[in-house]
Design a protein around this motif. Structure first.
Motif, PDB file in Angstrom:
ATOM      1  N   TYR A 186     -41.081  22.560  29.274  1.00  0.00           N
ATOM      2  CA  TYR A 186     -40.161  21.978  30.248  1.00  0.00           C
ATOM      3  C   TYR A 186     -38.755  21.783  29.677  1.00  0.00           C
ATOM      4  O   TYR A 186     -37.768  22.228  30.264  1.00  0.00           O
ATOM      5  CB  TYR A 186     -40.735  20.644  30.767  1.00  0.00           C
ATOM      6  CG  TYR A 186     -39.770  19.897  31.639  1.00  0.00           C
ATOM      7  CD1 TYR A 186     -39.576  20.274  32.964  1.00  0.00           C
ATOM      8  CD2 TYR A 186     -39.038  18.817  31.146  1.00  0.00           C
ATOM      9  CE1 TYR A 186     -38.683  19.585  33.774  1.00  0.00           C
ATOM     10  CE2 TYR A 186     -38.147  18.136  31.950  1.00  0.00           C
ATOM     11  CZ  TYR A 186     -37.974  18.526  33.257  1.00  0.00           C
ATOM     12  OH  TYR A 186     -37.086  17.852  34.045  1.00  0.00           O
ATOM     13  N   GLN A 187     -38.639  21.111  28.547  1.00  0.00           N
ATOM     14  CA  GLN A 187     -37.317  20.812  27.983  1.00  0.00           C
ATOM     15  C   GLN A 187     -36.552  22.081  27.605  1.00  0.00           C
ATOM     16  O   GLN A 187     -35.344  22.178  27.827  1.00  0.00           O
ATOM     17  CB  GLN A 187     -37.450  19.894  26.780  1.00  0.00           C
ATOM     18  CG  GLN A 187     -37.857  18.497  27.184  1.00  0.00           C
ATOM     19  CD  GLN A 187     -37.958  17.548  26.006  1.00  0.00           C
ATOM     20  OE1 GLN A 187     -38.149  17.980  24.879  1.00  0.00           O
ATOM     21  NE2 GLN A 187     -37.833  16.266  26.274  1.00  0.00           N
ATOM     22  N   ARG A 188     -37.260  23.054  27.061  1.00  0.00           N
ATOM     23  CA  ARG A 188     -36.598  24.301  26.667  1.00  0.00           C
ATOM     24  C   ARG A 188     -36.004  25.005  27.891  1.00  0.00           C
ATOM     25  O   ARG A 188     -34.866  25.452  27.890  1.00  0.00           O
ATOM     26  CB  ARG A 188     -37.601  25.213  25.960  1.00  0.00           C
ATOM     27  CG  ARG A 188     -36.997  26.528  25.504  1.00  0.00           C
ATOM     28  CD  ARG A 188     -37.946  27.282  24.602  1.00  0.00           C
ATOM     29  NE  ARG A 188     -39.217  27.550  25.242  1.00  0.00           N
ATOM     30  CZ  ARG A 188     -39.655  28.770  25.540  1.00  0.00           C
ATOM     31  NH1 ARG A 188     -38.937  29.822  25.221  1.00  0.00           N
ATOM     32  NH2 ARG A 188     -40.812  28.949  26.114  1.00  0.00           N
ATOM     33  N   TYR A 189     -36.787  25.089  28.966  1.00  0.00           N
ATOM     34  CA  TYR A 189     -36.297  25.753  30.167  1.00  0.00           C
ATOM     35  C   TYR A 189     -35.196  24.939  30.859  1.00  0.00           C
ATOM     36  O   TYR A 189     -34.289  25.504  31.453  1.00  0.00           O
ATOM     37  CB  TYR A 189     -37.444  26.048  31.143  1.00  0.00           C
ATOM     38  CG  TYR A 189     -38.245  27.245  30.722  1.00  0.00           C
ATOM     39  CD1 TYR A 189     -37.714  28.532  30.807  1.00  0.00           C
ATOM     40  CD2 TYR A 189     -39.530  27.111  30.214  1.00  0.00           C
ATOM     41  CE1 TYR A 189     -38.431  29.639  30.414  1.00  0.00           C
ATOM     42  CE2 TYR A 189     -40.263  28.212  29.814  1.00  0.00           C
ATOM     43  CZ  TYR A 189     -39.709  29.481  29.917  1.00  0.00           C
ATOM     44  OH  TYR A 189     -40.426  30.577  29.521  1.00  0.00           O
ATOM     45  N   GLN A 190     -35.257  23.619  30.782  1.00  0.00           N
ATOM     46  CA  GLN A 190     -34.187  22.784  31.332  1.00  0.00           C
ATOM     47  C   GLN A 190     -32.874  23.061  30.611  1.00  0.00           C
ATOM     48  O   GLN A 190     -31.812  23.081  31.233  1.00  0.00           O
ATOM     49  CB  GLN A 190     -34.536  21.300  31.215  1.00  0.00           C
ATOM     50  CG  GLN A 190     -35.422  20.774  32.319  1.00  0.00           C
ATOM     51  CD  GLN A 190     -34.769  20.877  33.680  1.00  0.00           C
ATOM     52  OE1 GLN A 190     -35.139  21.725  34.473  1.00  0.00           O
ATOM     53  NE2 GLN A 190     -33.826  20.036  33.964  1.00  0.00           N
ATOM     54  N   ALA A 191     -32.956  23.268  29.312  1.00  0.00           N
ATOM     55  CA  ALA A 191     -31.745  23.553  28.531  1.00  0.00           C
ATOM     56  C   ALA A 191     -31.176  24.933  28.888  1.00  0.00           C
ATOM     57  O   ALA A 191     -29.959  25.115  28.976  1.00  0.00           O
ATOM     58  CB  ALA A 191     -32.051  23.477  27.039  1.00  0.00           C
ATOM     59  N   VAL A 192     -32.047  25.907  29.115  1.00  0.00           N
ATOM     60  CA  VAL A 192     -31.605  27.272  29.426  1.00  0.00           C
ATOM     61  C   VAL A 192     -31.146  27.392  30.880  1.00  0.00           C
ATOM     62  O   VAL A 192     -30.189  28.097  31.179  1.00  0.00           O
ATOM     63  CB  VAL A 192     -32.745  28.279  29.133  1.00  0.00           C
ATOM     64  CG1 VAL A 192     -32.366  29.678  29.572  1.00  0.00           C
ATOM     65  CG2 VAL A 192     -33.101  28.268  27.651  1.00  0.00           C
ATOM     66  N   TYR A 193     -31.820  26.686  31.784  1.00  0.00           N
ATOM     67  CA  TYR A 193     -31.513  26.772  33.214  1.00  0.00           C
ATOM     68  C   TYR A 193     -31.234  25.376  33.790  1.00  0.00           C
ATOM     69  O   TYR A 193     -31.985  24.865  34.610  1.00  0.00           O
ATOM     70  CB  TYR A 193     -32.688  27.399  33.972  1.00  0.00           C
ATOM     71  CG  TYR A 193     -33.106  28.743  33.454  1.00  0.00           C
ATOM     72  CD1 TYR A 193     -32.361  29.885  33.744  1.00  0.00           C
ATOM     73  CD2 TYR A 193     -34.248  28.881  32.667  1.00  0.00           C
ATOM     74  CE1 TYR A 193     -32.743  31.125  33.264  1.00  0.00           C
ATOM     75  CE2 TYR A 193     -34.644  30.115  32.190  1.00  0.00           C
ATOM     76  CZ  TYR A 193     -33.892  31.233  32.487  1.00  0.00           C
ATOM     77  OH  TYR A 193     -34.276  32.459  32.016  1.00  0.00           O
ATOM     78  N   PRO A 194     -30.131  24.744  33.396  1.00  0.00           N
ATOM     79  CA  PRO A 194     -29.860  23.370  33.842  1.00  0.00           C
ATOM     80  C   PRO A 194     -29.620  23.250  35.351  1.00  0.00           C
ATOM     81  O   PRO A 194     -29.795  22.176  35.922  1.00  0.00           O
ATOM     82  CB  PRO A 194     -28.610  22.978  33.053  1.00  0.00           C
ATOM     83  CG  PRO A 194     -27.969  24.270  32.690  1.00  0.00           C
ATOM     84  CD  PRO A 194     -29.074  25.267  32.546  1.00  0.00           C
ATOM     85  N   GLU A 195     -29.241  24.345  36.005  1.00  0.00           N
ATOM     86  CA  GLU A 195     -28.960  24.283  37.442  1.00  0.00           C
ATOM     87  C   GLU A 195     -30.229  24.225  38.296  1.00  0.00           C
ATOM     88  O   GLU A 195     -30.169  23.897  39.480  1.00  0.00           O
ATOM     89  CB  GLU A 195     -28.089  25.473  37.880  1.00  0.00           C
ATOM     90  CG  GLU A 195     -28.787  26.823  37.825  1.00  0.00           C
ATOM     91  CD  GLU A 195     -28.866  27.449  36.440  1.00  0.00           C
ATOM     92  OE1 GLU A 195     -29.445  28.536  36.327  1.00  0.00           O
ATOM     93  OE2 GLU A 195     -28.365  26.883  35.456  1.00  0.00           O
ATOM     94  N   ILE A 196     -31.375  24.514  37.710  1.00  0.00           N
ATOM     95  CA  ILE A 196     -32.638  24.482  38.457  1.00  0.00           C
ATOM     96  C   ILE A 196     -33.216  23.077  38.402  1.00  0.00           C
ATOM     97  O   ILE A 196     -33.390  22.500  37.329  1.00  0.00           O
ATOM     98  CB  ILE A 196     -33.634  25.517  37.904  1.00  0.00           C
ATOM     99  CG1 ILE A 196     -33.070  26.910  38.147  1.00  0.00           C
ATOM    100  CG2 ILE A 196     -35.000  25.344  38.548  1.00  0.00           C
ATOM    101  CD1 ILE A 196     -33.928  28.037  37.659  1.00  0.00           C
TER     102      ILE A 196
END
Length: 92
Positions: A8-18
């Motif tokens: 979750y945190q890794r993808y939040q960092a890569v895709y903050p607009e989602i």
């Protein structure tokens, strides 16, 4: 579920607009649930499936062998990954 939680945190960092939902359980809680005895969960699966056939239900769950759901409903042990899939379906 574990994959989502762990990444979750890794993808939040890569895709903050989602706007992805924050995981509601910790990894320890999920692991504990996966390792707990079938008991009520097998009854819940039988109730949720009700009169629908195994094939129709496993198609809704995902890539699962009908025999696996049958074993789970009888309170027998199933592969951890399959169990996680069934529990995820029960939460829907």
């Amino acid at each position: 579920m574990l994959y989502y939680l762990r990444n979750y945190q890794r993808y939040q960092a890569v895709y903050p607009e989602i706007d992805a939902p924050t995981p509601s359980e910790t990894e320890a809680e999920i692991i504990s649930e996966l390792k707990s005895p079938e008991g009520d969960k097998s009854a819940l699966a039988r109730i949720k499936r009700w009169n629908r056939g195994l094939n129709e239900t496993v198609a809704e769950i995902g890539d699962l062998n009908p025999f696996t759901l049958h074993r789970f409903e009888k309170g027998q042990s199933v592969d951890l990954g399959d169990r996680e899939q069934i529990l995820s379906w029960l939460r829907r």
